[in-house]
Design a protein around this motif. Structure first.
Motif, short mmCIF file in Angstrom:
data_model
loop_
_atom_site.label_atom_id
_atom_site.label_comp_id
_atom_site.label_asym_id
_atom_site.label_seq_id
_atom_site.Cartn_x
_atom_site.Cartn_y
_atom_site.Cartn_z
N ALA A 91 -39.39 13.14 -21.31
CA ALA A 91 -38.75 11.86 -21.69
C ALA A 91 -37.72 11.44 -20.65
O ALA A 91 -37.62 10.26 -20.27
CB ALA A 91 -38.11 12.00 -23.07
N ARG A 92 -36.93 12.43 -20.16
CA ARG A 92 -35.93 12.11 -19.14
C ARG A 92 -36.60 11.61 -17.87
O ARG A 92 -36.16 10.64 -17.24
CB ARG A 92 -35.10 13.36 -18.83
CG ARG A 92 -33.92 13.09 -17.89
CD ARG A 92 -33.24 14.39 -17.51
NE ARG A 92 -34.10 15.21 -16.69
CZ ARG A 92 -34.27 15.01 -15.38
NH1 ARG A 92 -33.63 14.01 -14.76
NH2 ARG A 92 -35.05 15.80 -14.68
N LEU A 93 -37.69 12.25 -17.49
CA LEU A 93 -38.39 11.84 -16.29
C LEU A 93 -39.03 10.46 -16.46
O LEU A 93 -39.09 9.67 -15.51
CB LEU A 93 -39.45 12.88 -15.93
CG LEU A 93 -38.91 14.24 -15.46
CD1 LEU A 93 -40.04 15.22 -15.27
CD2 LEU A 93 -38.11 14.08 -14.17
N ARG A 94 -39.49 10.18 -17.69
CA ARG A 94 -40.05 8.85 -17.93
C ARG A 94 -38.99 7.77 -17.79
O ARG A 94 -39.25 6.70 -17.22
CB ARG A 94 -40.68 8.81 -19.32
CG ARG A 94 -42.04 9.52 -19.41
CD ARG A 94 -42.54 9.58 -20.83
NE ARG A 94 -43.87 10.18 -20.90
CZ ARG A 94 -44.45 10.58 -22.01
NH1 ARG A 94 -43.81 10.43 -23.18
NH2 ARG A 94 -45.66 11.11 -22.00
N GLU A 95 -37.79 8.03 -18.34
CA GLU A 95 -36.69 7.06 -18.19
C GLU A 95 -36.36 6.86 -16.72
O GLU A 95 -36.14 5.73 -16.25
CB GLU A 95 -35.47 7.56 -18.95
CG GLU A 95 -35.63 7.54 -20.47
CD GLU A 95 -34.39 8.04 -21.17
OE1 GLU A 95 -33.41 8.40 -20.46
OE2 GLU A 95 -34.37 8.08 -22.41
N ARG A 96 -36.30 7.95 -15.99
CA ARG A 96 -36.00 7.85 -14.56
C ARG A 96 -37.09 7.08 -13.83
O ARG A 96 -36.80 6.24 -12.95
CB ARG A 96 -35.87 9.27 -13.99
CG ARG A 96 -35.60 9.32 -12.48
CD ARG A 96 -34.33 8.61 -12.12
NE ARG A 96 -34.05 8.66 -10.70
CZ ARG A 96 -33.28 7.81 -10.05
NH1 ARG A 96 -32.68 6.81 -10.72
NH2 ARG A 96 -33.08 7.94 -8.77
#
Length: 587
Positions: A497-502
């Motif tokens: 999820a963090r990588l998707r936001e980034r």
């Protein structure tokens, strides 16, 4: 007392067998022949045995009729001391007949020979010479196959065996036990084969066993109709034997065995039985969560405080290696049903452990002082792990430790957990075959671990590095503990999820950069257009200025030219274009 030779792992090269025909045997041997409707080939087998080089007074033969449609009989050509018995009621098959023969055998060595085998003259002698060197070897004969259409007479067979002309008895078939011979060849005659592999070449058509050792493990598994030799090979390995194939113990096999005639059907039948009884066949145990008759690892936890025992057992059962059976050892018979104070019962912890695991099929409650179980339960797992209560392994600890022990065919792994006033607290993984071998050869009073180290090796490891930790202070947890796999999955989902936001932010930033780049391109195009217009204006102005300069120059040139062409005026004459001035004397 003669010291028993010590063979390290499978390396029977430390033994020096005497040359055939150049030694004096002393051991007695009983040849056991199971037979079912094999009268014609049985006659040839007995004829060949009657001409063996092994002393007749040291050899007897037991033929077991396994319910033949026409009862078998003994032919004229038989060794001295040959007898025929029938399988007892209650069972049938090769294992059932062999067990009856084992019970009737009187020899110190039992040599099993199928009723379709014709042994060479030195066949028995070649195998028995190894048994004179060490009491824990299992020898295997060397088989040539024939598919002869016509069989010779018993008299012809006896004469050929007596005269050493066995090779001319039958045409040689190209079929062989290629897979077994490849294992033997690839491992220096089987001397360098690991324990889990050496057991696979145990093919029971011709093999010799120490009778006492064979009886000590219960003989044959009479519940099996096929694959009894595979199962027996596994149990012999756990008993500490060394397998010795001898190419000089040659024999003819009359016809092709079932494995060569219909391998697919044989495997289809055998696989479920072998999977249940032979843990080494890991490729047959791929179903997660399945339980088997013989586990791969038997984990032992001594009884102790309820929370400690439960934590350790829970950790063992939650591991990545599902093929584990846990045994909790304690004095379970002492738990009476009489009246007691439930909360102040001196056996309260033992009773709580019993209540927790009594009905868990993966956990066995055993009394260490009780005699060993009988029947299938007496079959031991290839590995035994002992863990003190209160210590929990990581999910992959047991699987990694077994892998470490298998890398070098080691004997024991000792894992230091803690140092207390009583010494070092240790978890211990043992190879069953290593402990059995050490017990066979150890001298009275000799530390068993020293013998194991000599035969297989003992290694010390740091328990913390291999994933052992103390149980949490509050145990058992009131909430369902999050399994390691779920915890890692949640952690990965969070990271995803963090990588998707980034990634979304980078896409927005990239879009802005592209927008700015587009605007810059439009501005650049506009400035290029202005620059081109300015350039054209500059050219136009330059051309205009140049025309003006040229015009002036032409006029000046013309003016100069006209002046040069006109004659000079007389003195006093007025110049063209100038007014004559009045001077003195002018009237």
């Amino acid at each position: 007392m003669t010291r028993i030779p010590r063979i390290r792992r499978q390396d029977f090269g430390v033994l020096t067998p005497p040359p055939l025909g150049g030694w004096s045997p002393t051991l007695t041997v009983t040849v056991v022949i199971p037979a079912h409707d094999r009268q014609q080939t049985l006659d040839l087998t007995l004829a060949a045995l009657s001409a063996q080089s092994y002393p007749a007074e040291l050899m007897d033969v037991v033929v077991v009729d396994d319910g033949s449609a026409v009862p078998l009989r003994l032919p004229e050509l038989v060794p001295d001391g040959t007898k025929l018995i029938s399988s007892p009621p209650g069972g049938w098959g090769r294992a059932w007949a062999l067990q009856a023969g084992l019970e009737a055998a009187t020899g110190e060595v039992v040599l099993v020979l199928d009723a379709d085998m014709v042994p060479h003259r030195r066949h028995v002698e070649a195998q028995l010479r190894w048994h004179h060197l060490a009491p824990y070897v299992v020898t295997l004969g060397w088989i040539d196959f024939t598919v002869a259409d016509r069989l010779p007479s018993p008299e012809r067979v006896r004469a050929a065996v007596r005269d050493g002309e066995e090779d001319g008895l039958f045409p040689l078939s190209p079929h062989r036990h290629d897979w077994a011979e490849k294992i033997i060849q690839d491992h220096d005659g089987l001397r360098t084969a690991p324990s889990s592999l050496a057991t696979r070449i145990h093919v029971g058509a011709t093999a010799a066993y120490p009778a006492a050792l064979l009886r000590s493990i219960g003989g044959l598994d009479t519940s099996l109709v096929l694959a009894e030799d595979t199962e027996l090979g596994y149990r012999l390995t756990q008993a500490g034997v060394v397998f010795v194939p001898d190419p000089q113990a040659r024999a003819w096999h009359l016809g092709l065995p079932t494995a060569m005639r219909d391998m697919a059907a044989l495997k289809r039948y055998n696989d479920p039985y072998v999977a249940d009884r032979v843990p080494y066949r890991r490729y047959l145990r791929t179903d997660a969560g399945r339980q088997w008759l013989v586990p791969y690892v038997d984990a032992v936890v001594p009884a102790g405080a309820y929370e400690d025992v439960r934590a350790t057992v829970d950790g063992l059962l939650a591991g990545s290696l599902p093929d584990v059976r846990v045994t909790v050892e304690g004095p379970w018979a002492s738990l009476g049903a009489g009246r007691r104070s439930p909360l102040r019962d001196p056996d309260l912890d033992l009773r709580l452990v019993h209540a927790t695991f009594e009905h868990d099929a993966r956990v066995r409650l055993a009394d260490p002082a009780a005699p060993p179980p009988a029947g299938p339960e007496r079959v031991v797992a290839p590995f035994r792990l002992t863990v003190p209560p209160g210590w929990m392994p990581r999910a992959d600890t047991v699987e990694r430790l077994v892998g470490r022990l298998e890398e070098d065919d080691g004997g024991v792994l000792c894992l230091a957990l803690d140092e207390t006033e009583g010494g070092v607290l240790v978890a211990r993984l043992e190879r069953a075959s290593a402990l059995s071998r050490a017990a066979l050869v150890a001298e009275p009073g000799e530390p068993l671990d020293d013998v194991v180290d000599e035969l297989f090796g003992v290694e010390w490891l740091d328990g913390a590095e291999w994933g052992f930790t103390r149980r949490p202070a509050g145990y058992p947890p009131r909430r369902r503990p999050v399994p390691e796999a779920e915890r890692l999955a949640a952690q990965r989902e969070k990271e995803i999820a963090r990588l998707r936001e980034r990634a979304a932010a980078l896409r927005a930033e990239l879009a802005e950069v592209r927008r700015q780049a587009g605007k810059s391109e439009r501005d650049a195009a506009r400035w290029r257009e202005k620059a081109e217009a300015w350039r054209r204006e500059a050219v136009r102005l330059a051309r205009t200025q140049n025309r003006t300069v040229i015009t002036r120059a032409v006029r000046r040139m013309r003016d100069l030219a006209s002046r040069t062409a006109s004659p000079p005026a007389p003195r006093g004459a007025s110049r063209p274009g100038r007014r004559q001035e009045d001077g003195p004397g002018t009237s």
